[in-house]
Design an enzyme around this catalytic site. Structure first.
Site: not given
Ligand code: 9MR
Length: 479
Positions: A168, A210, A246, A273, A275
């Site tokens: 990101e 990513n 997402h 990722e 969903d």
């Molecule tokens: O699913 C993850 C969540 O449990 C955490 O709290 C969060 C922290 O920033 O990160 C989420 O996963 C993220 C991923 O690492 C990167 N892309 C976005 C995902 C959803 O926020």
């Protein structure tokens, strides 16, 4: 958590997509596949994806591995896992230089014991940085970040199928610019420095960039496309692009074209990722699968959680299993699409290197050199340098013909270089003629066995490689 605060950025952009009709095709193609497939092929997501030379994975949480419903779905359906949080910077280096891998290892060990691939997520990200890193800037942060990449990728060396090296790093919207962050402010080359360090630390892992909101062709995905093209043209190591996906209702109409244009650059694409919320969820999942299967270099799909109750998108029910673990309509459409669509990958995804308990110490592929018979050892080394620091990865191979128990590698460090930290060996002194001695777990070096060690150093402009290697007093050849 911070990522949730940005959830709206992903919502409302995607209109409902037209429904998919996959059942007829499913019947036709599945019959042909069954002839050569294992007995359970096509009955689970992982088995069906494997028929097409792909993986189907899930993000999992170490804390849920004691939940029997969760684990039974995981073990039955998926052949790849991503640690949802456990391999991130805050989890793995809570204080500077102190690495904790216990929760990451719980996930890795579960995957390894079940023969699942592991996606490593994520080495560098502006979010989920430990507080000590959040408070750093400039070369101190750059050095800390590269050290982090090197140490974590080295620790998991040989176990990770693909690493999200950088996550990101591009801004939303139409600017096509990098996202502002403490990492970005260390200099625009921070991403390529991270990729080079990751390659040096784990040459067998595929290295991915990513991001989210990059599923269609837009300013952000085009900026990433341009970065990948630039990296490929300059030899910066990058193997894959992760489209997080997402989504609401389904993917954008140019999803497949976007996947294809990245593939055409010579990188794999992974849906990392996935969903999907919304009323068209089931057809949306089928659309994603169909698009991935249509591009040979789209090598796998990961859903971001198992049950709706495991999802970070609380209340949106975006996953394939309900809170009780029952298969949803979205599950069925996903499986049908996997069984029906696409072509066998002609270049199947690289499998991870053989797993070892201490991957940096044993079972390395022999290192080639110009003169492999020339000494009691040979060394191969890579240096990854930036403005004020560097990391060096050294692979030592015992070519003496007999096993060694306890080793010392002596080498000369170029002037101006000072070792600040090292791994898989103890280093003394930190400049000039340095002796690297084995640590307690890697002193045994069988005939033709290899060990990889490394260090981070500061420099004053001279980034040359170390030289004049001897192992236990005998000169080594250098590749
Ligand atoms: O699913 C993850 C969540 O449990 C955490 O709290 C969060 C922290 O920033 O990160 C989420 O996963 C993220 C991923 O690492 C990167 N892309 C976005 C995902 C959803 O926020």
């Amino acid at each position: 958590m911070s990522a949730e605060s940005s959830t709206p950025r992903r919502k409302g952009r995607l209109a409902a997509r037209s429904a998919f009709v996959v059942a007829a095709a499913a019947g036709l193609v599945a019959t042909a596949v069954v002839l050569t497939a294992p007995a359970n092929a096509g009955t689970t997501l992982g088995a069906s994806a494997a028929e097409k030379g792909r993986y189907f994975g899930a993000a999992i949480a170490a804390g849920r591995l004691s939940d029997s419903t969760y684990v039974s779905i995981l073990n039955r359906e998926f052949n790849s896992v991503t640690a949802e949080n456990e391999m991130k910077w805050d989890a793995t280096e809570p204080s500077q230089g102190n690495f904790t891998f216990s929760n990451g290892d719980r996930i890795a060990n579960h995957a390894i014991s079940r023969g699942m691939k592991i996606r490593g997520h994520a080495l560098l990200w502006h979010q989920q940085q430990p507080s000590w890193a959040q408070n750093m800037s400039g070369s101190a942060l750059r050095n800390a970040a590269i050290n982090h990449v090197t140490r974590v990728a080295s620790y998991y060396r040989g176990k990770i199928h693909s690493w999200d090296v950088v996550n990101e790093a591009f801004a939303d919207g139409t600017s096509g610019a990098r996202r502002d962050s403490n990492l970005q402010r260390t200099g625009n080359d921070w991403i390529e420095a991270a990729f080079r360090a990751a390659r040096a630390a784990d040459p067998g892992a595929k290295l991915c960039y990513n991001d989210y909101n990059t599923d269609g062709i837009n300013a952000k995905s085009t900026a990433i496309y341009n970065m990948v093209r630039d990296f490929k043209s300059r030899g910066v190591p990058i193997d894959c692009v992760g489209l997080q996906s997402h989504l609401t209702n389904g993917p954008p109409s140019d999803y497949r074209a976007n996947i294809q244009r990245f593939a055409d650059l010579g990188v794999d694409v992974q849906i990392t990722e996935l969903d999907i919320s919304g009323s068209s969820q089931a057809s949306g999942y089928a659309s994603v699968v169909n698009a991935c299967l249509a591009v040979a270099r789209c090598t796998g799909i990961t859903v971001w959680g198992i049950r709706d109750s495991d999802s970070w998108r609380t209340g949106q029910n975006p996953l394939l299993f309900d809170a009780s673990g029952n298969k949803k309509a979205a599950y069925t459409s996903t499986l049908n699409a996997l069984n029906a669509g696409g072509t066998q990958v002609s270049n199947p995804p690289t499998t991870a290197a053989p797993v070892t308990t201490r991957p940096a110490t044993t079972s390395q592929a022999p290192v080639t050199s110009a003169n492999p018979q020339g000494g009691a050892c040979r060394v191969a080394y890579g240096v990854n340098a930036w403005n004020s620091g560097l990391t060096t990865e050294i692979t030592i191979t015992n070519t003496s013909g007999t096993a060694i128990n306890g080793w010392s590698l002596v080498f000369t460090l170029p002037s101006g270089q000072v070792i600040t930290s090292g791994w898989n060996a103890s280093y003394s002194p930190t400049s000039g003629q340095v002796t690297a001695r084995n640590v307690d777990y890697n002193g045994a070096l069988p005939a033709n066995g290899s060990v990889s060690i490394g260090f981070q150093a500061t420099h004053t402009g001279n980034t040359a490689k170390p030289s004049s290697f001897t192992l236990n007093g005998t000169a080594c050849t250098a590749a």
